[in-house]
Write an enzyme that holds these catalytic residues in place. Structure first.
Site, mmCIF file in Angstrom:
data_model
loop_
_atom_site.group_PDB
_atom_site.id
_atom_site.type_symbol
_atom_site.label_atom_id
_atom_site.label_comp_id
_atom_site.label_asym_id
_atom_site.label_seq_id
_atom_site.Cartn_x
_atom_site.Cartn_y
_atom_site.Cartn_z
ATOM 1 N N ALA A 66 26.954 121.429 -3.621
ATOM 2 C CA ALA A 66 26.116 121.007 -4.737
ATOM 3 C C ALA A 66 27.043 120.695 -5.904
ATOM 4 O O ALA A 66 28.132 121.272 -6.010
ATOM 5 C CB ALA A 66 25.147 122.125 -5.107
ATOM 6 N N GLY A 109 26.673 123.561 -0.282
ATOM 7 C CA GLY A 109 25.563 122.672 0.036
ATOM 8 C C GLY A 109 25.935 121.609 1.065
ATOM 9 O O GLY A 109 25.068 121.105 1.779
ATOM 10 N N GLU A 112 25.499 123.329 4.295
ATOM 11 C CA GLU A 112 24.051 123.508 4.480
ATOM 12 C C GLU A 112 23.380 122.193 4.865
ATOM 13 O O GLU A 112 22.487 122.163 5.721
ATOM 14 C CB GLU A 112 23.437 124.063 3.187
ATOM 15 C CG GLU A 112 23.951 125.459 2.890
ATOM 16 C CD GLU A 112 23.497 125.975 1.534
ATOM 17 O OE1 GLU A 112 23.890 125.376 0.511
ATOM 18 O OE2 GLU A 112 22.761 126.969 1.496
ATOM 19 N N GLU A 132 29.896 129.836 -2.085
ATOM 20 C CA GLU A 132 29.070 130.107 -3.271
ATOM 21 C C GLU A 132 29.424 131.428 -3.942
ATOM 22 O O GLU A 132 29.417 131.547 -5.162
ATOM 23 C CB GLU A 132 27.580 130.111 -2.891
ATOM 24 C CG GLU A 132 26.994 128.721 -2.638
ATOM 25 C CD GLU A 132 27.132 128.239 -1.206
ATOM 26 O OE1 GLU A 132 27.936 128.815 -0.432
ATOM 27 O OE2 GLU A 132 26.427 127.276 -0.857
HETATM 28 N N1 CO8 Z 1 30.818 119.839 -7.632
HETATM 29 C C1 CO8 Z 1 31.283 118.992 -8.571
HETATM 30 N N2 CO8 Z 1 32.494 118.393 -8.478
HETATM 31 C C2 CO8 Z 1 33.244 118.650 -7.412
HETATM 32 C C3 CO8 Z 1 32.832 119.536 -6.394
HETATM 33 C C4 CO8 Z 1 31.547 120.151 -6.533
HETATM 34 N N3 CO8 Z 1 31.037 120.950 -5.600
HETATM 35 N N4 CO8 Z 1 33.798 119.609 -5.471
HETATM 36 C C5 CO8 Z 1 34.787 118.796 -5.875
HETATM 37 N N5 CO8 Z 1 34.460 118.223 -7.053
HETATM 38 C C6 CO8 Z 1 35.257 117.285 -7.853
HETATM 39 C C7 CO8 Z 1 36.354 117.993 -8.598
HETATM 40 O O1 CO8 Z 1 35.868 118.561 -9.768
HETATM 41 C C8 CO8 Z 1 37.339 116.869 -8.836
HETATM 42 O O2 CO8 Z 1 36.844 116.101 -9.920
HETATM 43 P P1 CO8 Z 1 37.851 115.606 -11.092
HETATM 44 O O3 CO8 Z 1 38.819 114.688 -10.369
HETATM 45 O O4 CO8 Z 1 36.964 114.925 -12.042
HETATM 46 O O5 CO8 Z 1 38.523 116.853 -11.594
HETATM 47 C C9 CO8 Z 1 37.194 116.024 -7.583
HETATM 48 O O6 CO8 Z 1 35.927 116.378 -7.001
HETATM 49 C C10 CO8 Z 1 38.279 116.293 -6.552
HETATM 50 O O7 CO8 Z 1 38.305 117.689 -6.294
HETATM 51 P P2 CO8 Z 1 39.652 118.577 -6.382
HETATM 52 O O8 CO8 Z 1 40.604 117.994 -7.370
HETATM 53 O O9 CO8 Z 1 39.232 119.998 -6.591
HETATM 54 O O10 CO8 Z 1 40.226 118.363 -4.924
HETATM 55 P P3 CO8 Z 1 41.154 119.375 -4.075
HETATM 56 O O11 CO8 Z 1 41.580 118.606 -2.874
HETATM 57 O O12 CO8 Z 1 42.161 120.005 -4.954
HETATM 58 O O13 CO8 Z 1 40.139 120.561 -3.603
HETATM 59 C C11 CO8 Z 1 38.104 121.469 -2.710
HETATM 60 C C12 CO8 Z 1 39.092 120.276 -2.738
HETATM 61 C C13 CO8 Z 1 38.753 122.688 -2.081
HETATM 62 C C14 CO8 Z 1 36.906 121.015 -1.875
HETATM 63 C C15 CO8 Z 1 37.674 121.791 -4.160
HETATM 64 O O14 CO8 Z 1 37.245 120.596 -4.792
HETATM 65 C C16 CO8 Z 1 36.536 122.774 -4.246
HETATM 66 O O15 CO8 Z 1 36.748 123.963 -4.075
HETATM 67 N N6 CO8 Z 1 35.297 122.292 -4.532
HETATM 68 C C17 CO8 Z 1 34.154 123.152 -4.725
HETATM 69 C C18 CO8 Z 1 33.626 123.664 -3.404
HETATM 70 C C19 CO8 Z 1 32.478 124.595 -3.634
HETATM 71 O O16 CO8 Z 1 32.610 125.659 -4.228
HETATM 72 N N7 CO8 Z 1 31.280 124.215 -3.163
HETATM 73 C C20 CO8 Z 1 30.088 125.013 -3.276
HETATM 74 C C21 CO8 Z 1 29.297 124.586 -4.470
HETATM 75 S S1 CO8 Z 1 27.873 125.637 -4.733
HETATM 76 C C22 CO8 Z 1 26.719 125.039 -3.658
HETATM 77 O O17 CO8 Z 1 26.955 124.144 -2.911
HETATM 78 C C23 CO8 Z 1 25.374 125.704 -3.676
HETATM 79 C C24 CO8 Z 1 24.382 124.951 -2.823
HETATM 80 C C25 CO8 Z 1 22.992 125.474 -3.006
HETATM 81 C C26 CO8 Z 1 22.345 124.895 -4.216
HETATM 82 C C27 CO8 Z 1 20.911 125.295 -4.219
HETATM 83 C C28 CO8 Z 1 20.221 124.827 -5.487
HETATM 84 C C29 CO8 Z 1 18.761 125.249 -5.505
#
Ligand code: CO8
Length: 258
Positions: A66, A109, A112, A132
């Protein structure tokens, strides 16, 4: 396709392909992307020329979860009250078979969303996880429920409680993923499997999906009862007569999807 800002759609014969297209954000699922995924899948659901659907992302990410930036400042009353992610109910009510072709990250997400699909296929470098807990929340789109059904309690708990990721091969061994392919072959392989499914009688494929999902969602007794009734109802189809006649006559069936 000009209709959608966040996904690309394409039809190859009887397969509808939806490619998530927010590569710079690693296909983080914001409202726009979620809406487009659901609308594109619904368009294929309504197209009689389509028998199965493939959802895929980019080489780096199926979806990295998400959109954290969109979610970060939500209050409880907004998160609970607005139900802003209810769109996914539209995806889980699609009756045609859906294959998730996962290259790169399927996190939170994203994992999921893959699990909402009927079959998950992975490229060799795919990574799956429910991180998460590291953000101070828990999965919210069915992760705690679907992961445990896929890999069992102990492995699901490990992923949900540590946030640790598993790779494609581990995901295949554990039953989360049906098959692993070299990354560059993944989408073509997914389309080939979808094409095979799409070559079957459509109403029978819908019944097979619905009956199999009953095992996932309800009790064994209810599921077996539903399956039996659906099995009986196959005999109301022209395609059942054709399929069995073709077997007896040692030829390929010609489905009319009726
Ligand atoms: N949300 C927003 N932006 C994201 C996300 C995300 N989940 N993942 C990556 N991005 C963005 C980064 O912020 C970055 O943007 P910018 O260039 O503007 O800084 C760009 O994508 C590239 O990402 P990274 O520079 O971080 O790339 P890396 O190769 O260094 O890392 C990773 C890749 C490991 C995937 C890292 O991006 C990461 O850890 N991302 C987050 C993963 C995460 O925690 N996901 C879970 C989110 S919570 C969720 O999904 C809950 C779902 C249920 C919701 C229910 C609602 C009712």
């Amino acid at each position: 396709n000009a209709k959608f800002d966040n996904v690309l759609v394409e039809r190859r014969e009887r397969v509808g392909i939806v490619t998530f297209n927010r590569p710079k954000a690693l296909n983080a699922l914001n409202s726009g992307l979620i809406q487009d995924i659901c609308s594109a899948a619904e368009a294929f659901e309504g197209d009689p020329e389509v028998g199965a659907i493939v959802l895929t992302g980019s080489d780096r990410a199926f979806a990295a979860g998400a959109d954290i930036k969109e979610m970060a400042s939500l209050t409880f009353s907004e998160a609970y009250g607005e139900n802003r992610f209810k769109e996914f109910a539209r995806l889980t009510s699609i009756r045609k078979p859906i294959i998730a072709a996962v290259n790169g990250y399927a996190l939170g997400g994203g994992c999921e969303l893959a699990m909402m699909c009927d079959i998950i296929l992975a490229g060799e470098k795919a990574m799956f996880g429910q991180p998460e807990i590291t953000l101070g929340v828990i999965p919210g789109w069915g992760g705690t429920q679907r992961l445990i059904r896929a890999v069992g309690k102990s492995k699901a708990m490990e992923m949900v409680l540590t946030g640790n990721q598993i790779d494609a091969h581990q995901a295949e061994r554990e039953g989360l993923v049906a098959r692993v392919y070299p990354a560059e072959e993944l989408v073509d392989q997914a389309v080939a499997i979808a094409a095979k499914i799409g070559s079957m009688s459509l109403p029978v494929a819908l019944m097979a999906k619905e009956a199999t999902n009953a095992a996932y969602e309800g009790t064994l007794a209810e599921g077996c009862r539903l399956e039996r009734r659906m099995f009986h109802s196959c005999f109301a189809l022209d395609d059942q007569k054709e399929g069995m006649a073709a077997f007896a006559e040692k030829r390929a069936p010609k489905w009319t999807h009726k």
